[in-house]
Scaffold this motif. Structure first.
Motif, PDB file in Angstrom:
ATOM      1  N   ARG A 170       3.751 -21.067  -3.095  1.00 29.93           N
ATOM      2  CA  ARG A 170       3.105 -20.550  -4.305  1.00 29.93           C
ATOM      3  C   ARG A 170       1.580 -20.584  -4.214  1.00 29.93           C
ATOM      4  O   ARG A 170       1.018 -21.042  -3.245  1.00 29.93           O
ATOM      5  CB  ARG A 170       3.587 -21.289  -5.540  1.00 29.93           C
ATOM      6  N   ASN A 171       0.941 -20.062  -5.257  1.00 29.69           N
ATOM      7  CA  ASN A 171      -0.521 -20.021  -5.355  1.00 29.69           C
ATOM      8  C   ASN A 171      -1.152 -19.382  -4.116  1.00 29.69           C
ATOM      9  O   ASN A 171      -2.064 -19.925  -3.511  1.00 29.69           O
ATOM     10  CB  ASN A 171      -1.105 -21.411  -5.610  1.00 29.69           C
ATOM     11  N   ARG A 172      -0.640 -18.211  -3.761  1.00 32.87           N
ATOM     12  CA  ARG A 172      -1.150 -17.503  -2.580  1.00 32.87           C
ATOM     13  C   ARG A 172      -0.916 -16.002  -2.725  1.00 32.87           C
ATOM     14  O   ARG A 172      -0.189 -15.563  -3.609  1.00 32.87           O
ATOM     15  CB  ARG A 172      -0.497 -18.031  -1.323  1.00 32.87           C
ATOM     16  N   VAL A 173      -1.510 -15.245  -1.831  1.00 32.48           N
ATOM     17  CA  VAL A 173      -1.366 -13.788  -1.784  1.00 32.48           C
ATOM     18  C   VAL A 173      -0.611 -13.443  -0.508  1.00 32.48           C
ATOM     19  O   VAL A 173      -0.929 -13.944   0.571  1.00 32.48           O
ATOM     20  CB  VAL A 173      -2.745 -13.090  -1.778  1.00 32.48           C
ATOM     21  N   GLU A 174       0.402 -12.601  -0.632  1.00 32.24           N
ATOM     22  CA  GLU A 174       1.132 -12.064   0.514  1.00 32.24           C
ATOM     23  C   GLU A 174       1.126 -10.548   0.405  1.00 32.24           C
ATOM     24  O   GLU A 174       1.251 -10.006  -0.689  1.00 32.24           O
ATOM     25  CB  GLU A 174       2.585 -12.565   0.547  1.00 32.24           C
ATOM     26  N   LEU A 175       0.991  -9.876   1.525  1.00 33.54           N
ATOM     27  CA  LEU A 175       0.960  -8.422   1.564  1.00 33.54           C
ATOM     28  C   LEU A 175       2.119  -7.884   2.370  1.00 33.54           C
ATOM     29  O   LEU A 175       2.491  -8.458   3.383  1.00 33.54           O
ATOM     30  CB  LEU A 175      -0.361  -7.932   2.171  1.00 33.54           C
ATOM     31  N   ALA A 176       2.698  -6.775   1.900  1.00 36.10           N
ATOM     32  CA  ALA A 176       3.747  -6.074   2.640  1.00 36.10           C
ATOM     33  C   ALA A 176       3.083  -5.240   3.719  1.00 36.10           C
ATOM     34  O   ALA A 176       2.204  -4.439   3.433  1.00 36.10           O
ATOM     35  CB  ALA A 176       4.553  -5.186   1.695  1.00 36.10           C
ATOM     36  N   LEU A 177       3.448  -5.457   4.957  1.00 39.71           N
ATOM     37  CA  LEU A 177       2.821  -4.715   6.058  1.00 39.71           C
ATOM     38  C   LEU A 177       3.686  -3.587   6.546  1.00 39.71           C
ATOM     39  O   LEU A 177       4.817  -3.507   6.394  1.00 39.71           O
ATOM     40  CB  LEU A 177       2.501  -5.656   7.198  1.00 39.71           C
ATOM     41  N   GLN A 179       0.837  -1.200   0.000  1.00 35.74           N
ATOM     42  CA  GLN A 179       0.000   0.000   0.000  1.00 35.74           C
ATOM     43  C   GLN A 179       0.868   1.245   0.000  1.00 35.74           C
ATOM     44  O   GLN A 179       1.823   1.352   0.769  1.00 35.74           O
ATOM     45  CB  GLN A 179      -0.901   0.011   1.233  1.00 35.74           C
ATOM     46  N   GLN A 180       0.505   2.180  -0.866  1.00 36.76           N
ATOM     47  CA  GLN A 180       1.191   3.469  -0.911  1.00 36.76           C
ATOM     48  C   GLN A 180       0.925   4.241   0.375  1.00 36.76           C
ATOM     49  O   GLN A 180      -0.209   4.301   0.836  1.00 36.76           O
ATOM     50  CB  GLN A 180       0.716   4.291  -2.113  1.00 36.76           C
TER      51      GLN A 180
END
Length: 82
Positions: free
Chosen positions: A75-82, A49-50
């Motif tokens: 693999r086959n997943r979503v990761e988010l930068a926190l 997120q900006q």
């Protein structure tokens, strides 16, 4: 590899959108003249997120790091930068 911008979307919303996209991709079958290729197509997605004061290069770097975590976690997943 591609990047998407989701204006007016917070990180949780972007994660939900990415997960919906990942599930849609995983549900696809790749048809060829020889028949359908299995296993199904998968997608690993990283998001960030900006925030005020973060340069575009740093934002892309954070999303890239999240993508590599997704790949490294099976693999086959979503990761988010926190």
């Amino acid at each position: 590899v591609f990047a998407a911008s989701l204006p007016k979307c917070d990180l949780a919303g972007a994660g939900s959108a990415a997960e919906r996209g990942r599930r849609e991709i995983a549900g696809l079958e790749l048809a060829t003249p020889s028949g359908v290729l299995l296993p199904h197509i998968t997608a690993s997605i990283g998001g960030a997120q900006q925030r005020l004061g973060i340069a575009a290069k740093a934002l892309l770097s954070a999303a890239d790091g999240a993508l590599y975590r997704a790949k490294g976690s099976g693999r086959n997943r979503v990761e988010l930068a926190l």
